[in-house]
Every structure is written in structure tokens, then in C-alpha cells.
Scaffold this active site. Structure first.
Site, PDB file in Angstrom:
ATOM      1  N   HIS A  56       0.845  -1.201   0.000  1.00 34.06           N
ATOM      2  CA  HIS A  56       0.000   0.000   0.000  1.00 34.06           C
ATOM      3  C   HIS A  56       0.870   1.237   0.000  1.00 34.06           C
ATOM      4  CE1 HIS A  56       0.683  -0.622   4.309  1.00 34.06           C
ATOM      5  NE2 HIS A  56       0.186   0.578   4.597  1.00 34.06           N
ATOM      6  N   HIS A  58       1.355   3.915   1.931  1.00 32.58           N
ATOM      7  CA  HIS A  58       1.906   4.636   3.085  1.00 32.58           C
ATOM      8  C   HIS A  58       3.431   4.741   2.995  1.00 32.58           C
ATOM      9  CE1 HIS A  58      -1.855   3.963   5.843  1.00 32.58           C
ATOM     10  NE2 HIS A  58      -1.978   4.997   5.030  1.00 32.58           N
ATOM     11  N   ASP A  60       5.761   4.587   5.086  1.00 29.27           N
ATOM     12  CA  ASP A  60       6.574   3.597   5.805  1.00 29.27           C
ATOM     13  C   ASP A  60       6.543   2.229   5.114  1.00 29.27           C
ATOM     14  OD1 ASP A  60       3.813   3.430   6.766  1.00 29.27           O
ATOM     15  OD2 ASP A  60       4.554   2.044   8.296  1.00 29.27           O
ATOM     16  N   HIS A  61       6.003   2.188   3.879  1.00 28.93           N
ATOM     17  CA  HIS A  61       6.025   0.963   3.062  1.00 28.93           C
ATOM     18  C   HIS A  61       6.636   1.205   1.692  1.00 28.93           C
ATOM     19  CE1 HIS A  61       3.457  -1.276   5.936  1.00 28.93           C
ATOM     20  NE2 HIS A  61       3.244  -0.026   6.306  1.00 28.93           N
ATOM     21  N   HIS A 114      -7.471  -0.777   5.401  1.00 26.65           N
ATOM     22  CA  HIS A 114      -6.422   0.068   5.994  1.00 26.65           C
ATOM     23  C   HIS A 114      -6.151   1.227   5.029  1.00 26.65           C
ATOM     24  CE1 HIS A 114      -2.833   1.187   8.217  1.00 26.65           C
ATOM     25  NE2 HIS A 114      -2.111   1.083   7.128  1.00 26.65           N
ATOM     26  N   ASP A 133      -0.119  -4.008   6.191  1.00 28.07           N
ATOM     27  CA  ASP A 133      -0.788  -3.533   7.408  1.00 28.07           C
ATOM     28  C   ASP A 133      -2.243  -3.996   7.473  1.00 28.07           C
ATOM     29  OD1 ASP A 133       1.541  -2.226   8.027  1.00 28.07           O
ATOM     30  OD2 ASP A 133       0.769  -0.202   7.717  1.00 28.07           O
ATOM     31  N   HIS A 171       4.694  -4.773  10.680  1.00 31.98           N
ATOM     32  CA  HIS A 171       5.031  -4.075  11.927  1.00 31.98           C
ATOM     33  C   HIS A 171       5.133  -5.046  13.093  1.00 31.98           C
ATOM     34  CE1 HIS A 171       4.438   0.161  10.633  1.00 31.98           C
ATOM     35  NE2 HIS A 171       3.531  -0.345   9.820  1.00 31.98           N
TER      36      HIS A 171
END
Ligand code: ZN
Ligand code: FE
Length: 242
Positions: A56, A58, A60-61, A114, A133, A171
């Protein structure tokens, strides 16, 4: 046909997964939040990253996408439905598509909620699922761009995978999820038993993932929710849990 899977902890609690197929020499980085530690891990092993798989949009990905591509020339694969939000994508995929690492095929699963276009990668030949996530050990992703109904459907979809499937989450949220799970299902002895291991592993600084579908069926209050309404209640309670 074995696939090597390496965990790279980055940022405060993200896991980047590095997959390597010895036969083809191909290496995939799943959800690289950052580039440097991922490039370094690959280099130390004598591997060159040939592809990135994003679940996805985001940051942090996807934050390492551009730098890893600049360093390796890899192909970046990710969700068609989030293509505008991931400008670095070379290949856009959705439910029913397959992507490969060597002879291992990964089935793309749509798991929105998400984020609106979140996908997962399931490799039957490696008994592995990379879920970003969406599913966590004893938890699920927050509902930022979707509904409890969608997340409930995602949980059902993942619950239908073979129980031995290893689940690679993005995570380390297990301890916090487990503390909530104990409250959500106080009679569930499997959760209490699992938490003993989780607390010990975290005290030693060890990762508690991958998990498995079987473990989640036994201990995950979101996968175990009987209805979308129950999942919604539990998600709201977890959002406010401390
Ligand atoms: Zn996310
Ligand atoms: Fe994340």
C-alpha cells in the site's frame, strides 16, 4: 523449492522482508520503508534486489522505492488502485494477478480497508503471505480508508488460506495487540499462553513475526470476530486502548 526470507527491522517498528530465490538469483524487497538498511542487508548476502513489492502507499512501506531502484534498476510492483499515490510503480497489480520470484508465483489479493487499494501477496509454493498492514499478530490494520465490513471480508479471505501459511506482517505490534486481545477475549486461554511467549521474546529483543494463519485463528480477536459489527466494536476499542 525453497525461498529464503529475511527480516529487516527499520524505523521504530517496521519490518521489511527480503525474499531470495537461489535458483534464479532473484531478490524481492517487500515494503521497503527506507533504502539504506535494505540495500546493505542484500549486499552483505551477495544479493541484488530485482523487484520491490508494495502492499500500500503509506510512506513507511514505499519510502525506499526510488533509492533502491536507482541503486539496482529493480522493478517496482504495487497496487493498481493506489498507482497515483505511488508514482514510482512500474507494474500495477490487483486481485487475480500473479507476480513471480523465480518459479515461485505470488497471488495478488485485494484487501482494502487500511488503505483503499491495499493488496497482499500469497505464495502457495512457499506457504507465505505478505500482508502489509492488513493482518497483524493478534491484530488488524486501522481502518483509515475503508470499512469494518471490508476488513471483516479481508479477515475471512486470509482465514481461508491453509493454516500452516506463514504470515509476514509489516510491523511489530504484537505486544500491544496481545494486551488488547486479553481484554477482548478474557476466556481465551490460547491468547494468554501466546502472550507468555510474546512478552519473553520482546524482552529478548526478538521479532514475534512471522505468525501463521493457525495461530491467528486461535488468538486474533479481529480474525475471530463473528461479524463485521463485532470487528468494528473491537477495532474502535483497540483504537482507544492503552
Ligand atoms: Zn500503513
Ligand atoms: Fe505501516
Amino acid at each position: 523449492m525453497s525461498l529464503e526470507i529475511v527480516c529487516i527491522p527499520v524505523l521504530s517498528d517496521n519490518y521489511v522482508w527480503l525474499l531470495h530465490d537461489d535458483v534464479s538469483g532473484e531478490t524481492v524487497a517487500v515494503d521497503p520503508a527506507v533504502a539504506a538498511p535494505v540495500l546493505e542487508e542484500a549486499k552483505q548476502r551477495g544479493w541484488t534486489i530485482s523487484a520491490i513489492w508494495n502492499t500500500h502507499w503509506h510512506p513507511d512501506h514505499t519510502g525506499g522505492n526510488a533509492e533502491i531502484k536507482a541503486a539496482t534498476g529493480c522493478t517496482i510492483i504495487g497496487p493498481l488502485a493506489e498507482a497515483e499515490r505511488i508514482p514510482t510503480l512500474d507494474q500495477k497489480v490487483a486481485e487475480g494477478d500473479r507476480v513471480h520470484i523465480g518459479k515461485h508465483a505470488a497471488q495478488v489479493l485485494d484487501v482494502p480497508a487500511h488503505t483503499a487499494g491495499h493488496i497482499a501477496y500469497y505464495l502457495p509454493s512457499a506457504s507465505a503471505a505478505f500482508v502489509g498492514d492488513t493482518l497483524f499478530a493478534m491484530g488488524c490494520g486501522r481502518l483509515f480508508e475503508g470499512t469494518a465490513e471490508q476488513m471483516f471480508a479481508n479477515m475471512q479471505k486470509l482465514a481461508a488460506l491453509p493454516p500452516e501459511t506463514r504470515v509476514y506482517c509489516a510491523h511489530e505490534y504484537t505486544q500491544s495487540n496481545g494486551r488488547y486481545a486479553l481484554v477482548a477475549e478474557p476466556q481465551n486461554e490460547a491468547i494468554a499462553a501466546r502472550m507468555v511467549h510474546v512478552e519473553a521474546a520482546r524482552a529478548r529483543g526478538e521479532a514475534t513475526v512471522p505468525t501463521s494463519i493457525a495461530e491467528e485463528l486461535a488468538t486474533n480477536p479481529f480474525m475471530r470476530a463473528a461479524s463485521a459489527a463485532e470487528l468494528a466494536d473491537r477495532r474502535a476499542a483497540k483504537d482507544n486502548f492503552r
